[in-house]
Design an enzyme around this catalytic site. Structure first.
Site, PDB file in Angstrom:
ATOM      1  N   SER A 142       7.581 -12.052 -35.457  1.00  0.00           N
ATOM      2  CA  SER A 142       7.716 -13.315 -36.193  1.00  0.00           C
ATOM      3  C   SER A 142       8.589 -13.243 -37.448  1.00  0.00           C
ATOM      4  CB  SER A 142       6.322 -13.816 -36.587  1.00  0.00           C
ATOM      5  OG  SER A 142       5.619 -12.796 -37.257  1.00  0.00           O
TER       6      SER A 142
ATOM      7  N   TYR B 229      12.594  -7.314 -38.727  1.00  0.00           N
ATOM      8  CA  TYR B 229      13.290  -6.669 -37.610  1.00  0.00           C
ATOM      9  C   TYR B 229      12.801  -7.143 -36.242  1.00  0.00           C
ATOM     10  CZ  TYR B 229      16.107  -3.442 -40.328  1.00  0.00           C
ATOM     11  OH  TYR B 229      17.064  -2.910 -41.167  1.00  0.00           O
TER      12      TYR B 229
ATOM     13  N   PHE C 171       0.892 -11.846 -36.140  1.00  0.00           N
ATOM     14  CA  PHE C 171      -0.350 -12.179 -36.837  1.00  0.00           C
ATOM     15  C   PHE C 171       0.014 -13.123 -37.969  1.00  0.00           C
ATOM     16  CE2 PHE C 171      -4.530  -9.758 -37.970  1.00  0.00           C
ATOM     17  CZ  PHE C 171      -5.241 -10.834 -37.499  1.00  0.00           C
ATOM     18  N   GLU C 172      -0.041 -14.419 -37.728  1.00  0.00           N
ATOM     19  CA  GLU C 172       0.417 -15.396 -38.715  1.00  0.00           C
ATOM     20  C   GLU C 172      -0.614 -16.506 -38.874  1.00  0.00           C
ATOM     21  OE1 GLU C 172       3.000 -14.807 -40.442  1.00  0.00           O
ATOM     22  OE2 GLU C 172       4.104 -13.336 -39.263  1.00  0.00           O
TER      23      GLU C 172
ATOM     24  N   ALA D 287      -2.584  -7.319 -32.790  1.00  0.00           N
ATOM     25  CA  ALA D 287      -1.917  -6.475 -31.790  1.00  0.00           C
ATOM     26  C   ALA D 287      -2.703  -5.210 -31.476  1.00  0.00           C
ATOM     27  CB  ALA D 287      -0.533  -6.079 -32.293  1.00  0.00           C
TER      28      ALA D 287
ATOM     29  N   TYR E  19       8.522   7.519 -49.670  1.00  0.00           N
ATOM     30  CA  TYR E  19       8.687   7.089 -48.276  1.00  0.00           C
ATOM     31  C   TYR E  19       8.626   8.260 -47.284  1.00  0.00           C
ATOM     32  CZ  TYR E  19       9.394   3.861 -44.564  1.00  0.00           C
ATOM     33  OH  TYR E  19       9.170   3.122 -43.430  1.00  0.00           O
TER      34      TYR E  19
ATOM     35  N   LEU F 224      15.985  -3.038 -45.981  1.00  0.00           N
ATOM     36  CA  LEU F 224      16.297  -4.459 -46.164  1.00  0.00           C
ATOM     37  C   LEU F 224      15.129  -5.178 -46.803  1.00  0.00           C
ATOM     38  CD1 LEU F 224      17.942  -5.386 -42.771  1.00  0.00           C
ATOM     39  CD2 LEU F 224      18.990  -5.482 -45.011  1.00  0.00           C
TER      40      LEU F 224
ATOM     41  N   THR G 210      12.313  -7.365 -46.695  1.00  0.00           N
ATOM     42  CA  THR G 210      11.406  -8.053 -45.767  1.00  0.00           C
ATOM     43  C   THR G 210      10.062  -8.139 -46.480  1.00  0.00           C
ATOM     44  OG1 THR G 210      10.542  -6.046 -44.734  1.00  0.00           O
ATOM     45  CG2 THR G 210      12.499  -7.018 -43.705  1.00  0.00           C
TER      46      THR G 210
HETATM   47  P1  NAD Z   1       7.740  -7.624 -41.437  1.00  0.00           P
HETATM   48  O1  NAD Z   1       6.636  -7.654 -42.428  1.00  0.00           O
HETATM   49  O2  NAD Z   1       8.872  -8.571 -41.620  1.00  0.00           O
HETATM   50  O3  NAD Z   1       7.180  -7.850 -39.947  1.00  0.00           O
HETATM   51  C1  NAD Z   1       5.950  -7.369 -39.506  1.00  0.00           C
HETATM   52  C2  NAD Z   1       5.547  -8.054 -38.207  1.00  0.00           C
HETATM   53  O4  NAD Z   1       4.304  -7.477 -37.768  1.00  0.00           O
HETATM   54  C3  NAD Z   1       5.296  -9.560 -38.328  1.00  0.00           C
HETATM   55  O5  NAD Z   1       5.732 -10.202 -37.138  1.00  0.00           O
HETATM   56  C4  NAD Z   1       3.754  -9.656 -38.416  1.00  0.00           C
HETATM   57  O6  NAD Z   1       3.211 -10.884 -37.972  1.00  0.00           O
HETATM   58  C5  NAD Z   1       3.387  -8.534 -37.467  1.00  0.00           C
HETATM   59  N1  NAD Z   1       2.020  -8.012 -37.661  1.00  0.00           N
HETATM   60  C6  NAD Z   1       1.498  -7.380 -38.739  1.00  0.00           C
HETATM   61  N2  NAD Z   1       0.222  -7.001 -38.485  1.00  0.00           N
HETATM   62  C7  NAD Z   1      -0.061  -7.410 -37.215  1.00  0.00           C
HETATM   63  C8  NAD Z   1      -1.188  -7.313 -36.365  1.00  0.00           C
HETATM   64  N3  NAD Z   1      -2.317  -6.687 -36.754  1.00  0.00           N
HETATM   65  N4  NAD Z   1      -1.118  -7.856 -35.128  1.00  0.00           N
HETATM   66  C9  NAD Z   1      -0.003  -8.504 -34.702  1.00  0.00           C
HETATM   67  N5  NAD Z   1       1.123  -8.588 -35.454  1.00  0.00           N
HETATM   68  C10 NAD Z   1       1.084  -8.058 -36.690  1.00  0.00           C
HETATM   69  O7  NAD Z   1       8.231  -6.107 -41.414  1.00  0.00           O
HETATM   70  P2  NAD Z   1       9.621  -5.377 -41.098  1.00  0.00           P
HETATM   71  O8  NAD Z   1      10.172  -4.907 -42.393  1.00  0.00           O
HETATM   72  O9  NAD Z   1      10.458  -6.138 -40.163  1.00  0.00           O
HETATM   73  O10 NAD Z   1       9.054  -4.075 -40.375  1.00  0.00           O
HETATM   74  C11 NAD Z   1       9.026  -3.898 -38.985  1.00  0.00           C
HETATM   75  C12 NAD Z   1       9.192  -2.431 -38.674  1.00  0.00           C
HETATM   76  O11 NAD Z   1      10.490  -2.004 -39.134  1.00  0.00           O
HETATM   77  C13 NAD Z   1       8.175  -1.523 -39.388  1.00  0.00           C
HETATM   78  O12 NAD Z   1       7.777  -0.497 -38.540  1.00  0.00           O
HETATM   79  C14 NAD Z   1       8.965  -0.982 -40.562  1.00  0.00           C
HETATM   80  O13 NAD Z   1       8.478   0.259 -41.018  1.00  0.00           O
HETATM   81  C15 NAD Z   1      10.347  -0.839 -39.925  1.00  0.00           C
HETATM   82  N6  NAD Z   1      11.475  -0.752 -40.876  1.00  0.00           N
HETATM   83  C16 NAD Z   1      11.602  -1.623 -41.907  1.00  0.00           C
HETATM   84  C17 NAD Z   1      12.652  -1.467 -42.802  1.00  0.00           C
HETATM   85  C18 NAD Z   1      12.822  -2.402 -43.989  1.00  0.00           C
HETATM   86  O14 NAD Z   1      13.544  -2.059 -44.922  1.00  0.00           O
HETATM   87  N7  NAD Z   1      12.237  -3.573 -43.985  1.00  0.00           N
HETATM   88  C19 NAD Z   1      13.605  -0.458 -42.610  1.00  0.00           C
HETATM   89  C20 NAD Z   1      13.480   0.378 -41.516  1.00  0.00           C
HETATM   90  C21 NAD Z   1      12.395   0.240 -40.651  1.00  0.00           C
END
Ligand code: NAD
Length: 398
Positions: free
Chosen positions: A50, A53, A74-75, A112, A235, A274, A276
């Site tokens: 949602s 990434y 989870f929204e 999830a 990290y 990024l 987020t």
């Molecule tokens: P985000 O917070 O934008 O997205 C998280 C997603 O997980 C959302 O869709 C949320 O609804 C869902 N979610 C959370 N808990 C849940 C649950 N219990 N059940 C169902 N859905 C659930 O985060 P993001 O930054 O896009 O991170 C996504 C992945 O990318 C992570 O593993 C993060 O470590 C990795 N990542 C992020 C970055 C960054 O800089 N943001 C960089 C590299 C890797």
């Protein structure tokens, strides 16, 4: 309802339905401008679809590859009195655009980590989609309830090796402060691995395998981060880094299993830092991101989630050139980690203060991106007009 941003620390407690829709549309337009991904996936499950990434992965699958998608998140829905979360409105807008384009787009809102969501996903895949040829695991969650034992695990953002003091950006005030991060106990490290490691990813792949809904040649990918040494204590060498190491161990196992049974593949993709909702909660990282944005924009190398995932799919996963590193990871953080970018950041990091932050970091860009996550500050959206807070993803409100 007329919706304005209400920021509380590193979260905005309101979000704008039309702004979120415009943000999703911007990403769709970008992906369409890149043309079709040859031999891309056709039936995709995105776990954590949602925001961030995961949302971009769903958009690239649908609009770059013509895939049917099932998205899980989870929204919170909105009501007449208060707005829902941004991910809820993003998913509503995505579903509408995808179904208008003739694609299947189904969503599940729930935990999830539960057995229930896995069973529901299998049911939807069987009834409405073909066998899954790509599973994207993109969860960022602070807690996990073990579906078998009922135990409630919490993740922490701490070091694994003593106290760590560094500069930190107070993103609310735009001020640099000092932050002290404590060391985790062994239990906290173990719990963080339980939440953000690979255990649930493996449970998902096993459940899909046992239900017979995986296609020949299936791929699965999960996202990780490494970054420069200056962020390692919090990290890569911290509790979250331990969980990400676990993801790599699980990916190796999945790669073997999927390879033998389906001619399939499993990868960890290391992505760029990024703005987020997940990253804004990590100490030190927002200041690093602000300096990173400044340097990458100056060199014409800046990317957001959608540009990153477009490149991941078109050039690496489906482009025939994975460019794996020594640990078999995909490195889509390659531009972030370029020597010229990192040496410029290291120099700025040493000298940055409240007197020169405007010069050395892109705090305005950080703030703009942050507000955009919640649908604010987007060109063409009338923020003085009434908007419908009860907008919902069609497959959930059906
Ligand atoms: P985000 O917070 O934008 O997205 C998280 C997603 O997980 C959302 O869709 C949320 O609804 C869902 N979610 C959370 N808990 C849940 C649950 N219990 N059940 C169902 N859905 C659930 O985060 P993001 O930054 O896009 O991170 C996504 C992945 O990318 C992570 O593993 C993060 O470590 C990795 N990542 C992020 C970055 C960054 O800089 N943001 C960089 C590299 C890797």
């Amino acid at each position: 309802m007329i919706v304005k941003p209400k920021i509380r620390g590193f979260i905005c407690i309101t979000s704008h339905p039309d702004g979120c829709a415009a943000h999703v549309q911007e990403q769709i337009d970008y992906v369409k401008s890149k043309g079709e991904i040859a031999d891309g996936p056709k039936n995709v499950l995105v776990i954590g679809s949602s925001t961030g990434y995961g949302l971009s992965s769903r958009i690239v699958s649908a609009f770059g590859s013509g895939a049917n998608t099932l998205g899980l998140f989870f929204e919170k829905p909105g009501s007449e009195k208060r707005t829902g979360t941004a991910g809820w409105y993003n998913s509503a807008a995505f579903e509408k655009a995808a179904t208008d384009a003739g694609l299947v787009a189904k969503s599940l809102n729930g935990d999830a980590f539960s057995h229930e969501m896995k069973a529901k996903a299998v049911e939807i895949i069987k009834n409405d989609m073909g066998p899954i040829d790509l599973v994207v695991y993109s969860l960022a969650s602070p807690r996990r309830i073990d579906p078998d034992t009922g135990e409630d695990y919490r993740s922490v953002l701490k070091t694994t090796d003593g106290e760590y003091v560094n500069k930190n950006l107070n993103t609310d005030k735009g001020l640099i402060e000092e932050v002290t991060i404590g060391a985790a106990t062994q239990e906290e490290i173990d719990n963080t691995i339980k939440v953000m490691g690979g255990a649930d990813w493996e449970l998902w792949m096993n459940a899909l395998d046992e239900a017979g809904v995986l296609a020949q040649g299936v791929k699965t990918v999960s996202y990780s981060y490494i970054g420069p040494e200056l962020t390692w204590p919090i990290y890569t060498d911290g509790t979250i880094g331990r969980a990400k190491k676990d993801l790599e161990v699980v990916s190796d196992r999945l790669n073997t299993k999927l390879g033998e049974k389906y001619g399939g593949e499993s990868y960890v993709s290391v992505n760029k830092a990024l703005v987020t909702q997940a990253s804004s909660a990590i100490p030190v990282v927002p200041l690093y991101i602000s300096i990173l944005y400044k340097e990458m924009k100056a060199k014409g190398l800046h990317e957001g989630c959608i540009e990153q995932i477009q490149r991941l799919f078109a050039d690496r996963l489906y482009g025939g050139d994975l460019q794996l590193d020594e640990a078999q990871r995909i490195r889509i953080d390659d531009w972030e980690m370029r020597d010229d970018i990192q040496s410029a950041i290291a120099k700025s990091w040493d000298t940055i203060s409240n007197d020169n932050i405007g010069e050395l970091a892109d705090y305005a860009g950080y703030q703009q991106e942050f507000l955009k996550l919640f649908g604010f500050g987007i060109d063409g959206v009338d923020y003085n007009a009434e908007t419908d807070p009860t907008t919902s993803p069609a497959s959930i409100s059906e």
